[in-house]
Scaffold this motif. Sequence first.
Motif, PDB file in Angstrom:
ATOM      1  N   VAL A   1      17.159  85.370  78.269  1.00 54.77           N
ATOM      2  CA  VAL A   1      16.837  85.165  79.832  1.00 54.77           C
ATOM      3  C   VAL A   1      17.533  86.450  80.711  1.00 54.77           C
ATOM      4  O   VAL A   1      18.285  87.470  80.049  1.00 54.77           O
ATOM      5  CB  VAL A   1      17.569  84.137  80.426  1.00 54.77           C
ATOM      6  CG1 VAL A   1      17.095  82.796  79.772  1.00 54.77           C
ATOM      7  CG2 VAL A   1      19.039  84.223  80.209  1.00 54.77           C
ATOM      8  N   SER A   2      16.708  86.901  81.723  1.00 57.34           N
ATOM      9  CA  SER A   2      17.364  87.945  82.480  1.00 57.34           C
ATOM     10  C   SER A   2      18.531  87.586  83.284  1.00 57.34           C
ATOM     11  O   SER A   2      18.798  86.482  83.301  1.00 57.34           O
ATOM     12  CB  SER A   2      16.166  88.140  83.533  1.00 57.34           C
ATOM     13  OG  SER A   2      15.939  87.093  84.562  1.00 57.34           O
ATOM     14  N   ASP A   3      19.080  88.627  83.755  1.00 56.31           N
ATOM     15  CA  ASP A   3      20.531  88.466  84.516  1.00 56.31           C
ATOM     16  C   ASP A   3      20.249  87.874  85.785  1.00 56.31           C
ATOM     17  O   ASP A   3      21.209  86.912  86.149  1.00 56.31           O
ATOM     18  CB  ASP A   3      20.649  89.982  85.050  1.00 56.31           C
ATOM     19  CG  ASP A   3      21.349  90.640  83.908  1.00 56.31           C
ATOM     20  OD1 ASP A   3      21.517  90.062  82.716  1.00 56.31           O
ATOM     21  OD2 ASP A   3      21.436  91.999  83.776  1.00 56.31           O
TER      22      ASP A   3
ATOM     23  N   CYS B   1      23.885  77.908  75.917  1.00 54.34           N
ATOM     24  CA  CYS B   1      23.552  79.041  76.404  1.00 54.34           C
ATOM     25  C   CYS B   1      21.840  79.476  76.329  1.00 54.34           C
ATOM     26  O   CYS B   1      21.464  79.185  75.170  1.00 54.34           O
ATOM     27  CB  CYS B   1      24.404  80.312  75.782  1.00 54.34           C
ATOM     28  SG  CYS B   1      23.980  81.921  76.089  1.00 54.34           S
ATOM     29  N   ARG B   2      21.396  80.002  77.148  1.00 48.75           N
ATOM     30  CA  ARG B   2      20.037  80.180  76.939  1.00 48.75           C
ATOM     31  C   ARG B   2      19.811  81.720  76.444  1.00 48.75           C
ATOM     32  O   ARG B   2      20.273  82.541  77.408  1.00 48.75           O
ATOM     33  CB  ARG B   2      19.099  80.111  78.305  1.00 48.75           C
ATOM     34  CG  ARG B   2      19.160  78.593  78.773  1.00 48.75           C
ATOM     35  CD  ARG B   2      18.020  78.347  79.562  1.00 48.75           C
ATOM     36  NE  ARG B   2      18.049  79.179  80.956  1.00 48.75           N
ATOM     37  CZ  ARG B   2      17.350  79.305  81.841  1.00 48.75           C
ATOM     38  NH1 ARG B   2      16.127  78.483  81.974  1.00 48.75           N
ATOM     39  NH2 ARG B   2      17.418  80.005  83.031  1.00 48.75           N
ATOM     40  N   ALA B   3      19.370  81.961  75.421  1.00 48.01           N
ATOM     41  CA  ALA B   3      18.991  83.365  75.015  1.00 48.01           C
ATOM     42  C   ALA B   3      17.888  83.851  75.590  1.00 48.01           C
ATOM     43  O   ALA B   3      16.664  83.333  75.546  1.00 48.01           O
ATOM     44  CB  ALA B   3      18.846  83.241  73.352  1.00 48.01           C
TER      45      ALA B   3
ATOM     46  N   LEU C   1      25.303  86.538  70.010  1.00 45.18           N
ATOM     47  CA  LEU C   1      24.039  86.041  69.686  1.00 45.18           C
ATOM     48  C   LEU C   1      23.312  86.929  68.623  1.00 45.18           C
ATOM     49  O   LEU C   1      22.373  86.587  67.788  1.00 45.18           O
ATOM     50  CB  LEU C   1      23.257  86.250  71.072  1.00 45.18           C
ATOM     51  CG  LEU C   1      23.693  85.461  72.298  1.00 45.18           C
ATOM     52  CD1 LEU C   1      22.697  85.614  73.514  1.00 45.18           C
ATOM     53  CD2 LEU C   1      23.387  83.970  71.896  1.00 45.18           C
TER      54      LEU C   1
ATOM     55  N   GLU D   1      18.439  84.867  85.961  1.00 42.97           N
ATOM     56  CA  GLU D   1      18.358  83.715  85.683  1.00 42.97           C
ATOM     57  C   GLU D   1      19.649  82.942  85.267  1.00 42.97           C
ATOM     58  O   GLU D   1      20.648  83.784  84.582  1.00 42.97           O
ATOM     59  CB  GLU D   1      17.329  83.431  84.651  1.00 42.97           C
ATOM     60  CG  GLU D   1      15.859  83.938  84.809  1.00 42.97           C
ATOM     61  CD  GLU D   1      14.944  83.761  83.768  1.00 42.97           C
ATOM     62  OE1 GLU D   1      14.352  82.368  83.602  1.00 42.97           O
ATOM     63  OE2 GLU D   1      14.870  84.737  82.925  1.00 42.97           O
ATOM     64  N   PRO D   2      19.754  81.751  85.352  1.00 41.44           N
ATOM     65  CA  PRO D   2      21.281  80.869  84.956  1.00 41.44           C
ATOM     66  C   PRO D   2      21.058  81.003  83.389  1.00 41.44           C
ATOM     67  O   PRO D   2      20.434  80.687  82.659  1.00 41.44           O
ATOM     68  CB  PRO D   2      21.111  79.682  85.409  1.00 41.44           C
ATOM     69  CG  PRO D   2      19.997  79.794  86.230  1.00 41.44           C
ATOM     70  CD  PRO D   2      19.095  80.860  86.263  1.00 41.44           C
ATOM     71  N   ARG D   3      22.450  81.618  82.866  1.00 37.89           N
ATOM     72  CA  ARG D   3      22.448  81.876  81.345  1.00 37.89           C
ATOM     73  C   ARG D   3      22.709  80.632  80.661  1.00 37.89           C
ATOM     74  O   ARG D   3      22.617  80.256  79.536  1.00 37.89           O
ATOM     75  CB  ARG D   3      23.410  83.100  81.032  1.00 37.89           C
ATOM     76  CG  ARG D   3      23.282  83.439  79.613  1.00 37.89           C
ATOM     77  CD  ARG D   3      23.946  84.858  79.435  1.00 37.89           C
ATOM     78  NE  ARG D   3      23.853  85.188  78.190  1.00 37.89           N
ATOM     79  CZ  ARG D   3      22.729  85.986  77.598  1.00 37.89           C
ATOM     80  NH1 ARG D   3      21.882  86.134  78.581  1.00 37.89           N
ATOM     81  NH2 ARG D   3      22.774  86.380  76.444  1.00 37.89           N
ATOM     82  N   PHE D   4      23.895  79.811  81.369  1.00 38.55           N
ATOM     83  CA  PHE D   4      24.373  78.592  80.718  1.00 38.55           C
ATOM     84  C   PHE D   4      23.875  77.467  81.638  1.00 38.55           C
ATOM     85  O   PHE D   4      23.921  77.486  82.593  1.00 38.55           O
ATOM     86  CB  PHE D   4      26.134  78.564  81.042  1.00 38.55           C
ATOM     87  CG  PHE D   4      26.457  79.789  80.043  1.00 38.55           C
ATOM     88  CD1 PHE D   4      26.695  79.686  78.762  1.00 38.55           C
ATOM     89  CD2 PHE D   4      26.718  81.032  80.684  1.00 38.55           C
ATOM     90  CE1 PHE D   4      27.323  80.456  77.982  1.00 38.55           C
ATOM     91  CE2 PHE D   4      27.570  81.868  79.891  1.00 38.55           C
ATOM     92  CZ  PHE D   4      27.646  81.717  78.558  1.00 38.55           C
TER      93      PHE D   4
ATOM     94  N   ASP E   1      16.218  78.575  71.417  1.00 37.45           N
ATOM     95  CA  ASP E   1      16.215  78.896  72.692  1.00 37.45           C
ATOM     96  C   ASP E   1      17.615  78.542  73.357  1.00 37.45           C
ATOM     97  O   ASP E   1      17.953  79.184  74.229  1.00 37.45           O
ATOM     98  CB  ASP E   1      14.965  78.099  73.446  1.00 37.45           C
ATOM     99  CG  ASP E   1      13.780  78.671  72.976  1.00 37.45           C
ATOM    100  OD1 ASP E   1      13.693  79.962  72.712  1.00 37.45           O
ATOM    101  OD2 ASP E   1      12.744  77.928  73.007  1.00 37.45           O
TER     102      ASP E   1
END
Length: 292
Positions: free
Chosen positions: A10-12, A6-8, A47, A14-17, A58
């Motif tokens: 990030v905006s909605d 999971c990317r911490a 998180l 952008e891909p989160r996973f 990240d």
Amino acid sequence: MKGLYCRAGVSDAEPRFIIQETTLPDVLDQHQVRVQVKACGLSPLDLKLLSDVGIQRDLIPVGREVAGVVLQVGPKVTFFQPDDEVVGILPLDSPCSGLCDIIDVDEHYLVQKPEKLSSVSVAGALRDGLCAYTALHTHARISAGHTLLVMDGASPFGLLCIQLACYHGVKVLTTSHSPQKHTFLEQLRPSVGVQDPLVARVIPVYNGSDLLPVVLEETGGLGVDIVVDSGGDACCPFCWWISLMIVIGLLPWSPPLHLRVHHELITSVMIPLIQTVILLDKFSWICWSKAG
């Protein structure tokens, strides 16, 4: 080898996973075990909890409850050997995603998998099962003859609380929060010839039923010994919490319906009356029990 992360931050949009390539070291640490993952549970990521304990990354590994087979052990590993079937929970600071094919984990985070359970069953039940065991045994200290009220017994956590409590001779009452959940919980009640039901009474609260008189009726006016609330969707408003305290004999009075909650009120009234607040992973598992 690929794992899910999971990317911490990030905006909605952008891909989160993301799927990320990972590598393992050639040599294991002294107490590490290399495990081929057969199944992994997908528990929610917190998180904020990671930030509170000082873990800043990240990419956050996804999947912590794992079951698999030992491939290799470090030189000082004493509990396991290759081909052992194991199950465990990866620590919060683990760089490995449980959804990788192979992971390295310290031996102290693993136990032997029960032979009669599949890897999928163990990985799926591990988190809520550990929470339920901690709530009932470590904090509430249940014993045969106690009466337990489980809020939202159809939830994974609630269902495991019911089964563990019944196994130890505890009488269980539970609430249902939808018609579908009520039907499911009623199936746990006794049929003809069954002496030890999982649930003695299912109380529907989705239709406005009053919890207090039903519990007092079921317990002969004594109230229950322990109340376990998962703190999730079934979490009750403050006035209902007060009613639950009346159920278990902590308060002799009924508060006015127009009561409003303030931080000072929670601090001065709630905290002295709550026997234990169980903090496990993402949720606060609330467990009340009678003093003495």
